[in-house]
Design an enzyme around this catalytic site. Structure first.
Site, PDB file in Angstrom:
ATOM      1  N   GLU A 372      15.505 -20.551  -0.700  1.00 15.64           N
ATOM      2  CA  GLU A 372      15.486 -19.200  -0.119  1.00 15.64           C
ATOM      3  C   GLU A 372      14.072 -18.624  -0.088  1.00 15.64           C
ATOM      4  O   GLU A 372      13.647 -18.068   0.911  1.00 15.64           O
ATOM      5  CB  GLU A 372      16.424 -18.316  -0.945  1.00 15.64           C
ATOM      6  CG  GLU A 372      16.549 -16.886  -0.488  1.00 15.64           C
ATOM      7  CD  GLU A 372      17.319 -16.715   0.815  1.00 15.64           C
ATOM      8  OE1 GLU A 372      18.023 -17.638   1.240  1.00 15.64           O
ATOM      9  OE2 GLU A 372      17.190 -15.640   1.416  1.00 15.64           O
ATOM     10  N   THR A 508      19.585 -12.903  17.699  1.00 18.40           N
ATOM     11  CA  THR A 508      19.134 -13.402  16.393  1.00 18.40           C
ATOM     12  C   THR A 508      20.278 -14.009  15.591  1.00 18.40           C
ATOM     13  O   THR A 508      20.051 -14.701  14.602  1.00 18.40           O
ATOM     14  CB  THR A 508      18.424 -12.292  15.592  1.00 18.40           C
ATOM     15  OG1 THR A 508      17.733 -12.881  14.495  1.00 18.40           O
ATOM     16  CG2 THR A 508      19.411 -11.257  15.084  1.00 18.40           C
TER      17      THR A 508
END
Ligand SMILES: *[C@@H]1O[C@H](CO)[C@@H](O)[C@H](O)[C@H]1NC(C)=O
Ligand SMILES: *[C@@H]1O[C@H](CO)[C@@H](O)[C@H](O)[C@H]1NC(C)=O
Ligand SMILES: *[C@@H]1O[C@H](CO)[C@@H](O)[C@H](O)[C@H]1NC(C)=O
Ligand SMILES: *[C@@H]1O[C@H](CO)[C@@H](O)[C@H](O)[C@H]1NC(C)=O
Ligand SMILES: *[C@@H]1O[C@H](CO)[C@@H](O)[C@H](O)[C@H]1NC(C)=O
Ligand SMILES: *[C@@H]1O[C@H](CO)[C@@H](O)[C@H](O)[C@H]1NC(C)=O
Ligand SMILES: *[C@@H]1O[C@H](CO)[C@@H](O)[C@H](O)[C@H]1NC(C)=O
Ligand SMILES: *[C@@H]1O[C@H](CO)[C@@H](O)[C@H](O)[C@H]1NC(C)=O
Length: 560
Positions: A372, A508
């Protein structure tokens, strides 16, 4: 076996072909290599995920696959069903498409007990509905009853009519948070550039489809504050902005930013709006060019242990912070799309360099999945600088070979790395990117598959992923499974094209939106190649990483 030998041979050939002729504009459509076997494997993963969701969670938002239950994390309107819609359509999954088609008219967008995020609701629900409508009235025309199809647009309009109160602020910059029953603003004092600047595609499309100009005007008026940022604090490098804007005054309140959470898709939509309609959105592309040029000039960074890798730093004012995120890997694909759209090879080449860096974040971990958040030490700044620290002792060995160290090891089924492989492949035709996508997909399939679906995991650098967070994000359906499928699928109207023949632009959340008026992508601006040298930066950095951590924890900040 034979197949992979052929693919490796093709990879070599195509690399040569790419270097010879695809490197310079005008870009042509490269040869692609569909692989039905792999496309079908991705379809199977979609079916498993859908079946688990449909059995244990539908019509709630998200599946918890370990405990076979659900969570209403997106207002309880069936987020996974709406997010899966365009993927099911593209995969030609007629059964799932009809289950979702039946469901759409039954959603009550007037009612929710939890706070509504304008941004998340726009990219997932509004984007999902508009995309399904565009696909079914466009290339998939003729497969569904017209009553059910018009209900999709009607529901999109109903939803936007409930959301539009968010924009009724002194400046026109929306409040991102609403309460419903009836819809009203919570009264936030600021909003961020991702959540302000990632509405304009969906809201403009809704106006173009309904003929009611209000939606487009609202989103475009808010965007103006980002196209002309004030005061100077809000634009530390030309085109690269701070993050938070005062909702009353429209003034930036900080100069911290990056291509990651909280900022990311504002930049993404600048070029995508130009692709959507080059006539109305030329100014948007000019701002994207400024941001892209400044990124290449000021943000490029190479790790001390792996100077071959290219990452983009984040910034606070003009001080760089050498940290990046899985989310930020979308930027690689966005540079490639920008280069193709503007016929500018330096952006395509730069995007491909960023793709290599993103690949390294996957190939270096024990699971083959990237983390992440990660950091590195910049190889051109003084190594004793307080803002250019070495890795912690227990990651020194990892950093030596990987070129980054991990500061948040989770993986929440995010798409950005596979998304950028997809753009790299569509631009170049190089099957290497298909191989990388396959590596990523099979790693995710091996590590995250659990119970009735796929789950977020806790540690990409532990065998088996260090445990499950028991959550299947809706964007797993919309994005990861779609990009993984499309990179192996046959050519189609919705595929990204290298040669200005795009018919769709992906929002997106990876929902393909039909380009305005069937118009082809913007053509041919010529520019001189900018130098990639770097400029100065000053003071030490504080707090940015903590903030990135906070953003990432809050689902709902940044990209879908
Ligand atoms: C799943 O359910 C079990 C038993 O009800 C519970 O102990 C466990 O905490 C739950 N797991 C998660 C991740 O919520
Ligand atoms: C139409 O639906 C059928 C079955 O539901 C499916 O096999 C076919 O691929 C669909 N056609 C298109 C163009 O999506
Ligand atoms: C939602 O609210 C609108 C406007 O008040 C109303 O016309 C519509 O019937 C309502 N829909 C539902 C499902 O309650
Ligand atoms: C960035 O600029 C603002 C306003 O001048 C200042 O308050 C802040 O301390 C600066 N941050 C850094 C890291 O220099
Ligand atoms: C870093 O090292 C250089 C050269 O040794 C020295 O001039 C400089 O003051 C040091 N900077 C810091 C922040 O310690
Ligand atoms: C490294 O040490 C820190 C501090 O003790 C710890 O929090 C972290 O989990 C360790 N990381 C690894 C990869 O072992
Ligand atoms: C995905 O995982 C499932 C379950 O472990 C397995 O049966 C399947 O073969 C895997 N697919 C691929 C492409 O590796
Ligand atoms: C991050 O979150 C923690 C806990 O909610 C909070 O104390 C801290 O101030 C936050 N940091 C930043 C930089 O927002």
């Amino acid at each position: 076996m034979r197949l992979s030998i052929i693919i490796i041979a093709l990879a070599g050939l195509t690399l040569v072909h790419y270097a010879d002729s695809q490197d310079l504009p005008p870009y042509r459509k490269p040869k692609h290599y569909p692989n039905r076997h792999r496309a079908n494997a991705v379809k199977s993963a979609f079916q498993v995920s859908w079946d688990g969701y449909y059995q244990y969670a539908f019509p709630h938002d998200s599946l918890r696959p370990v405990n076979n239950t659900y969570e209403d994390d997106r207002n309880g309107w069936g987020a996974s069903a709406v997010d899966a819609f365009s993927t099911a359509l593209i995969m030609g999954n007629g059964k799932v498409v009809s289950q979702i088609l039946e469901y759409i008219p039954t959603i009550n967008f007037n009612q929710t007990d939890t706070q509504v995020s304008l941004f998340e609701t726009t990219i997932r629900y509004l984007g999902g509905l508009l995309s399904a409508y565009d696909l079914i009235t466009g290339p998939l025309h003729g497969n569904s009853s017209s009553v059910k199809v018009s209900a999709i647009l009607k529901q999109a309009k109903r939803l936007a009519d409930n959301l539009k109160v968010a924009f009724y602020t002194p400046s026109g910059i929306p409040d991102n948070q609403l309460n419903f029953n009836p819809p009203r603003r919570v009264g936030s004092s600021t909003n961020g550039i991702a959540t302000i600047g990632t509405l304009v595609l969906e809201w403009t499309r809704l106006s173009d489809l309904t003929g009611d100009p209000e939606y487009a005007l609202l989103a475009q008026r808010a965007e103006e504050y980002l196209l002309q940022p004030r005061p100077a604090l809000g634009e530390p490098f030309p085109g690269l902005l701070g993050t938070n804007v005062d909702i009353d005054t429209g003034l930036f309140v900080d100069g911290s930013g990056g291509w990651g959470a909280g900022d990311d898709s504002f930049y993404e939509y600048l070029i995508k709006m130009y692709l959507y309609d080059p006539t109305r959105f030329k100014r948007y592309s000019e701002r994207w060019v400024k941001a892209a040029d400044s990124s290449i000039r000021y943000l490029v960074s190479h790790p001390t242990s792996r100077p071959d890798l290219t990452f983009l730093a984040m910034w606070e004012n003009r001080t760089l912070n050498f940290v990046s995120q899985h989310l930020a890997c979308f930027s690689a694909g966005n540079f490639i799309l920008g280069g193709l759209t503007l016929d500018e090879p330096s952006y395509v080449r730069f995007g491909l360099d960023l793709v290599d860096g993103c690949y390294a974040t996957y190939s270096s971990t024990l699971t083959g999945i990237g983390p992440e958040i990660f950091r590195w030490q910049d190889d051109s700044l003084p190594l004793n600088a307080s803002y250019n620290k070495p890795p912690p002792a227990n990651q020194t060995g990892f950093y030596e070979t990987a070129g980054f160290w991990i500061t948040n090891a989770g993986y929440v089924l995010r798409p950005e790395v596979i998304e950028s492989y997809y753009y790299a492949y569509r631009a170049t035709g190089n099957p290497l990117y298909q191989e990388w996508a396959w590596e990523a997909f099979t790693a995710i399939n091996a590590t995250c598959r659990i119970g009735s679906g796929y789950s977020s995991i806790k540690n990409v650098n532990k065998v088996n992923g260090g445990g499950f967070a028991d959550f299947q994000e809706s964007f797993w359906f919309a994005e990861v499974l779609k990009y993984s499928y499309l990179i192996f699928a046959e050519d189609a109207a919705w595929q990204v094209q290298a040669d200005h023949s795009n018919e769709f632009v992906f929002n997106t959340e990876a929902h393909p939106i039909r380009i305005y008026g069937g118009r082809k992508g913007g053509r041919g601006r010529k520019r001189g190649g900018g130098g990639w040298e770097r400029g100065g930066w000053g003071e030490s950095f504080k707090g940015r990483e903590q903030r990135a951590e906070n953003w990432t924890r809050r689902r709902g900040w940044g990209r879908g």
